[in-house]
Structure formats: structure tokens, C-alpha cells
Design an enzyme around this catalytic site. Sequence first.
Site, PDB file in Angstrom:
ATOM      1  N   GLY A 265      -2.560 -38.843 -32.357  1.00  0.00           N
ATOM      2  CA  GLY A 265      -1.176 -38.596 -31.947  1.00  0.00           C
ATOM      3  C   GLY A 265      -0.237 -39.671 -32.441  1.00  0.00           C
ATOM      4  O   GLY A 265      -0.597 -40.509 -33.282  1.00  0.00           O
ATOM      5  N   GLU A 290      -1.333 -34.316 -37.567  1.00  0.00           N
ATOM      6  CA  GLU A 290       0.043 -33.905 -37.882  1.00  0.00           C
ATOM      7  C   GLU A 290       0.746 -35.047 -38.589  1.00  0.00           C
ATOM      8  O   GLU A 290       1.075 -34.957 -39.748  1.00  0.00           O
ATOM      9  CB  GLU A 290       0.909 -33.581 -36.671  1.00  0.00           C
ATOM     10  CG  GLU A 290       0.278 -33.265 -35.403  1.00  0.00           C
ATOM     11  CD  GLU A 290       1.271 -33.317 -34.265  1.00  0.00           C
ATOM     12  OE1 GLU A 290       1.303 -32.338 -33.553  1.00  0.00           O
ATOM     13  OE2 GLU A 290       1.984 -34.320 -34.087  1.00  0.00           O
ATOM     14  N   ASN A 380       9.134 -38.122 -24.129  1.00  0.00           N
ATOM     15  CA  ASN A 380       9.328 -37.559 -25.474  1.00  0.00           C
ATOM     16  C   ASN A 380       9.050 -36.058 -25.500  1.00  0.00           C
ATOM     17  O   ASN A 380       9.842 -35.277 -25.998  1.00  0.00           O
ATOM     18  CB  ASN A 380       8.390 -38.240 -26.470  1.00  0.00           C
ATOM     19  CG  ASN A 380       8.647 -39.734 -26.567  1.00  0.00           C
ATOM     20  OD1 ASN A 380       9.787 -40.172 -26.504  1.00  0.00           O
ATOM     21  ND2 ASN A 380       7.595 -40.514 -26.698  1.00  0.00           N
ATOM     22  N   GLY A 384       2.160 -32.261 -30.248  1.00  0.00           N
ATOM     23  CA  GLY A 384       0.999 -31.454 -30.634  1.00  0.00           C
ATOM     24  C   GLY A 384      -0.217 -31.728 -29.779  1.00  0.00           C
ATOM     25  O   GLY A 384      -1.288 -31.149 -30.003  1.00  0.00           O
TER      26      GLY A 384
HETATM   27  N1  COA Z   1       4.580 -44.902 -16.066  1.00  0.00           N
HETATM   28  C1  COA Z   1       5.807 -45.229 -16.525  1.00  0.00           C
HETATM   29  N2  COA Z   1       6.044 -45.681 -17.773  1.00  0.00           N
HETATM   30  C2  COA Z   1       4.982 -45.833 -18.585  1.00  0.00           C
HETATM   31  C3  COA Z   1       3.666 -45.543 -18.189  1.00  0.00           C
HETATM   32  C4  COA Z   1       3.489 -45.052 -16.852  1.00  0.00           C
HETATM   33  N3  COA Z   1       2.270 -44.743 -16.397  1.00  0.00           N
HETATM   34  N4  COA Z   1       2.832 -45.802 -19.201  1.00  0.00           N
HETATM   35  C5  COA Z   1       3.586 -46.238 -20.233  1.00  0.00           C
HETATM   36  N5  COA Z   1       4.877 -46.257 -19.864  1.00  0.00           N
HETATM   37  C6  COA Z   1       6.012 -46.692 -20.675  1.00  0.00           C
HETATM   38  C7  COA Z   1       5.767 -48.050 -21.291  1.00  0.00           C
HETATM   39  O1  COA Z   1       6.057 -49.085 -20.377  1.00  0.00           O
HETATM   40  C8  COA Z   1       6.750 -48.025 -22.460  1.00  0.00           C
HETATM   41  O2  COA Z   1       8.040 -48.241 -21.941  1.00  0.00           O
HETATM   42  P1  COA Z   1       9.157 -49.043 -22.765  1.00  0.00           P
HETATM   43  O3  COA Z   1       9.483 -48.146 -23.923  1.00  0.00           O
HETATM   44  O4  COA Z   1      10.275 -49.174 -21.782  1.00  0.00           O
HETATM   45  O5  COA Z   1       8.504 -50.332 -23.163  1.00  0.00           O
HETATM   46  C9  COA Z   1       6.664 -46.579 -22.931  1.00  0.00           C
HETATM   47  O6  COA Z   1       6.139 -45.830 -21.819  1.00  0.00           O
HETATM   48  C10 COA Z   1       5.773 -46.364 -24.156  1.00  0.00           C
HETATM   49  O7  COA Z   1       4.487 -46.825 -23.858  1.00  0.00           O
HETATM   50  P2  COA Z   1       3.566 -47.625 -24.880  1.00  0.00           P
HETATM   51  O8  COA Z   1       2.458 -48.226 -24.073  1.00  0.00           O
HETATM   52  O9  COA Z   1       4.409 -48.535 -25.712  1.00  0.00           O
HETATM   53  O10 COA Z   1       2.878 -46.487 -25.755  1.00  0.00           O
HETATM   54  P3  COA Z   1       3.292 -45.536 -26.957  1.00  0.00           P
HETATM   55  O11 COA Z   1       4.394 -46.052 -27.793  1.00  0.00           O
HETATM   56  O12 COA Z   1       2.015 -45.254 -27.618  1.00  0.00           O
HETATM   57  O13 COA Z   1       3.829 -44.207 -26.213  1.00  0.00           O
HETATM   58  C11 COA Z   1       3.587 -42.109 -25.037  1.00  0.00           C
HETATM   59  C12 COA Z   1       3.035 -43.532 -25.275  1.00  0.00           C
HETATM   60  C13 COA Z   1       2.631 -41.392 -24.110  1.00  0.00           C
HETATM   61  C14 COA Z   1       4.975 -42.176 -24.385  1.00  0.00           C
HETATM   62  C15 COA Z   1       3.746 -41.390 -26.425  1.00  0.00           C
HETATM   63  O14 COA Z   1       2.612 -41.566 -27.184  1.00  0.00           O
HETATM   64  C16 COA Z   1       4.033 -39.897 -26.267  1.00  0.00           C
HETATM   65  O15 COA Z   1       5.176 -39.497 -26.124  1.00  0.00           O
HETATM   66  N6  COA Z   1       2.983 -39.063 -26.256  1.00  0.00           N
HETATM   67  C17 COA Z   1       3.132 -37.627 -25.983  1.00  0.00           C
HETATM   68  C18 COA Z   1       3.278 -36.804 -27.214  1.00  0.00           C
HETATM   69  C19 COA Z   1       2.022 -36.756 -28.015  1.00  0.00           C
HETATM   70  O16 COA Z   1       0.945 -37.038 -27.588  1.00  0.00           O
HETATM   71  N7  COA Z   1       2.162 -36.403 -29.228  1.00  0.00           N
HETATM   72  C20 COA Z   1       0.980 -36.343 -30.105  1.00  0.00           C
HETATM   73  C21 COA Z   1       1.072 -35.405 -31.084  1.00  0.00           C
HETATM   74  S1  COA Z   1       2.775 -35.403 -31.723  1.00  0.00           S
END
Ligand code: COA
Length: 502
Positions: A265, A290, A380, A384
Site C-alpha cells: 500500500g 498499484e 485518506n 486499494g
Molecule cells: N489514531 C489516530 N491517528 C493515528 C493512528 C491512530 N490509531 N495511527 C496513526 N495515526 C496518525 C499518525 O499519528 C499520523 O498523523 P500525523 O500525520 O498527524 O503525523 C498519521 O496517522 C499517519 O500515520 P503514519 O504512522 O505516519 O503512517 P502512514 O504515513 O503510513 O499512513 C495510513 C498510515 C493508514 C493513514 C495510510 O497508509 C492510509 O491512508 N492507508 C489507507 C489506504 C490504503 O491502505 N491504501 C493502500 C492502497 S492505495
Amino acid sequence: MGIENSRILNEDLIERIVTAETAASWIRDGMTLGLSGFTRAGDLKAIPDALVKRAETDPFKVNVFTGASLGSDIDRMFAEADIINKRLPFQADPRMRQGINDGSFHFVDQHLSHTSEMLRQGVLPEVDYAILEAVSIKEDGTIIPTTSVGNSLAFAMHAEHIIVEINEAQPEALEGVHDLYAPAPQGQREPIPLVSPEERIGAEGIQVDPAKIKGIIFTNQLDSPSTVTPPDAETRDIAGHLIDFLKEEVRLGRLPENLVPLQSGIGSVANAVFRGLLDSDFEHLQVYSEVLQDSVIDLLDAGKVDFASGCSFTLSEDKMKQVFSNFEDYRDRVVLRPQEISNHPEIIRRLGLISINTAVEMDIYGNVNSTHVGGTKMMNGIGGSGDFARNSRLGMFVTKSIAKDGDISSIVPFVPHVDHTEHDVDVIVTDQGYADLRGLAPRERARLIIERCAHPSYREQLHDYFEAALERGGQTPHMLEEALAWHREFETNGTMKKLVKS
Ligand code: COA
């Protein structure tokens, strides 16, 4: 022939070159736009600005459909200009997020493989204008996409009109890297004839009737670079545990030595996990994903990955320079497909992928929330991850065990929003370890997840919840009045730790 004309091989189309302002003037209030762009790659560079400027004196609202999130600050500009009625299927911009969460406009959080199918079924509104970035247009009107394919084929097929932005900063060498295939309508469909990641099953460009192309604009600007942060101690630990799990699967004879095609992802955690494979002993890997992020390029460079299939190149500035100035080195080892194909359940199940996606949080029974902070606020979108998790051979979810300096546990009693149910989640991995949930009943899962994946500072709290819930019985024991109390505590007191018993 001028430089711009060398990118338009159909003489009749040269007359349709217009300014971005003219193209923007064609867009009317209430229309639906299908824009190219997938995770910052291959999005438009001129028309979004022109639309926003027009809105200053002539307010309007449109539906904006894309492949996934956009770069070049387009989502921010659109949200600030208040020109959105409905946005789908994915976004990752803080300002857009704010507009979604305060209800300023509608956001449809959609599996990325679904948009094309819904257009084909006539479920979504007709696309009035497909507006697509291209490397060039061929004699027969075929549009050669740039760094992403996303939903561009579907938008072109279903749109009344097409506007093309030819971006001269995008290398012509990209021609030939795309593989455009659209399944027939359901009920008339043959199996999709793709049986391994490196196969090509379609055309090199988007074949359209040139009469549909209403205008062409020239731009000259690279994609905005990816924003992933380098691996840190926790993401390295996650990668280490994930690789330990994969090694064990190979040792047990459940996976071949070069594994099976891998999907990863978006985001920093997912990127770090792929980077971890660089230091592993795995070789001759294949990627069927992707987004092709920097880590995939590093794996190709190191000879660890033989072939990578994706639907966009989402790269940092340095990687963009490296890849696009030496594209011949990569040409035979990469392909970009429509997201409908990169994320198609039929192919994911056939290839038997290992999918690795990110979670915001998970619960003690293995349900995963990937999208909603505190259960209500969109981060976000599901992207996928659902396409892959449900259909892959091994659906893995990764997350740091704590967030916000330890005030949030990413393992909670009950997720307040479910994107991936316990039935779609095979293995979860945090910086603390991994839990293989396959074949385990809920009560078995809970103990394993708490022991292996929860942060030590929350383990006792989780055990206490589970043991108390067990007294009430049930296949999936819970104390419903307490199940979301951790989130309530964080909201009111700023930490989930307040519940620790004295
Ligand atoms: N509760 C609240 N906030 C949380 C959290 C929780 N349990 N876990 C993480 N966060 C916050 C982090 O503190 C961080 O916040 P900030 O931007 O204010 O610093 C933010 O979420 C991003 O977390 P990070 O640990 O930096 O991970 P990331 O950049 O890998 O993002 C997702 C993690 C889950 C948000 C992101 O990967 C996503 O949107 N995934 C869903 C979509 C997906 O899986 N797509 C894959 C195919 S396109």
C-alpha cells in the site's frame, strides 16, 4: 513541425490546441469531470489552476472523479476554491480532508477497482469531460498516458468530451510502458487473460475517437514528488517481523523461495516494509501492486525484484530524475495498467498475492480501520487495500503499535470503523511482532494479538478488557458499553492510558 507538434501526430488535432483558460471556460456548473492522476502521478498541471481562477468570478461546483489522490496541490486548491460537489474515490490532502470532515462537500470512499465498473454499469453520473495528462497523441487519436494510468481509460471511454494536457516534461520514453485493457460489460465478459505480472494484454495507449478530443493544452512540469518519510526504528522493526513471518512460511513449505507476487500500500510504513526486503535474502521477487514507490525502484536496482506491475510511478524527486533519465534500463521490467486491472479481484486471486496494507488501528479480533480517525474523521480513504486484502492469498496489515507519542494504542478493544473485517485479515504486524490469524477463532485471535502486537504499555489494559468480556460469553466477547471507551478517553483526556487500573 514545432516541438509541440511532434507530440501530436494527428494533423487534424493540431487545430484543437487551446489555452487552459479556454478549456476551463467549457466546464459548467453541475458537470462531472474525470481527471487523470493516481497518488501524485500523472495529474493535470494547467487546467486545475484555470478552473480555480475562473471560480473567483464565476462560482460553480463540479463532481471530481480521479484515479486516487492528486499531487500539484490540486485537491487543496479545489477545496479552498469550494468548487467540489462530490469527490471520489480517494484523496490524501489535509485541506480536502478538512472540507470532507466539516461536511462542505461529499466524499465517496470507494474501492479503487470499483469506479470503472460503476461507470460501465451507469451507476455513477456520466462523465462530461475526461481531462487527461498525456505524453503524446498518435495519428489514430490514441492517447499515451504519462506516469499513471489510474481510471483514465474508463474516463475516456465514458466521457462525452476529452481534453488532453500534453506534458513535455514527461519523457517520451514512457511510451510503451502502459498496458491498457478494459473488461467487457458484466454478463458478456471473458476471463481477463493475465496469468503472470509481466504479461501484456492490451494496447499501448488509450484508443479514442479523435472527434471526442475537444481541446489540447501544452504543459511542462514534472509530477510533485512523493512525500514518504524515510524508515524509522519502528517501521524497520515492522519490516523485520514481516520478513521473519515470510521466511517462516517458506521454511514450512507454504510459500516458494521467491515468494509470490507482492502488493504494498501507500505511505511511509508500507514503503519502509518494502525497503526491508532489500536487506533480506529473498531474490527473484515480483511485484503486482498499484503504486510503484521508491522502494520498488531500489529493489529493481538491487536485482531483488525481477518485474514490477503497477498503475503509477509515485517517486521522490531524486528517484524521478534517476528513473526517467535512464528509462531504457527499466522499460522491460515495469508495466503500468489501469487500476481496474492492477486491483482486479479475479487477477489478485489467480496470482495468489501477498498484500501488505496499512491500518490506522486494529482490534483484538482482527478487524481493521484504515480510514477513520476516532471512528468519524476521514483520513485518506480505503484506496486499494480492500481490493487486495479480501482477494489475496495472504492479506497482511501493518501499523505502529502506538500513535501520538504513546497516547493512542493502535490495538484497541473494538475498532470504531471497520474497513477490513476479521474475515479479510490474515496476518497483522506491528513493531512488536506479528500475529498469524489464519484458522484461529476470535478468542484465540485476541490472546495472540495482545501478546504479539500490542505495545507493552497497553497489554495489561487489553488483557483486562478481554478477560472481563469473556465472563459475558459469546463467540466474540465484548462489553459493548466499554468497547469504545478508549476512544472516548482519548477525545476527552488526550490519552487512552487514562483507563489503566490503579
Ligand atoms: N489514531 C489516530 N491517528 C493515528 C493512528 C491512530 N490509531 N495511527 C496513526 N495515526 C496518525 C499518525 O499519528 C499520523 O498523523 P500525523 O500525520 O498527524 O503525523 C498519521 O496517522 C499517519 O500515520 P503514519 O504512522 O505516519 O503512517 P502512514 O504515513 O503510513 O499512513 C495510513 C498510515 C493508514 C493513514 C495510510 O497508509 C492510509 O491512508 N492507508 C489507507 C489506504 C490504503 O491502505 N491504501 C493502500 C492502497 S492505495
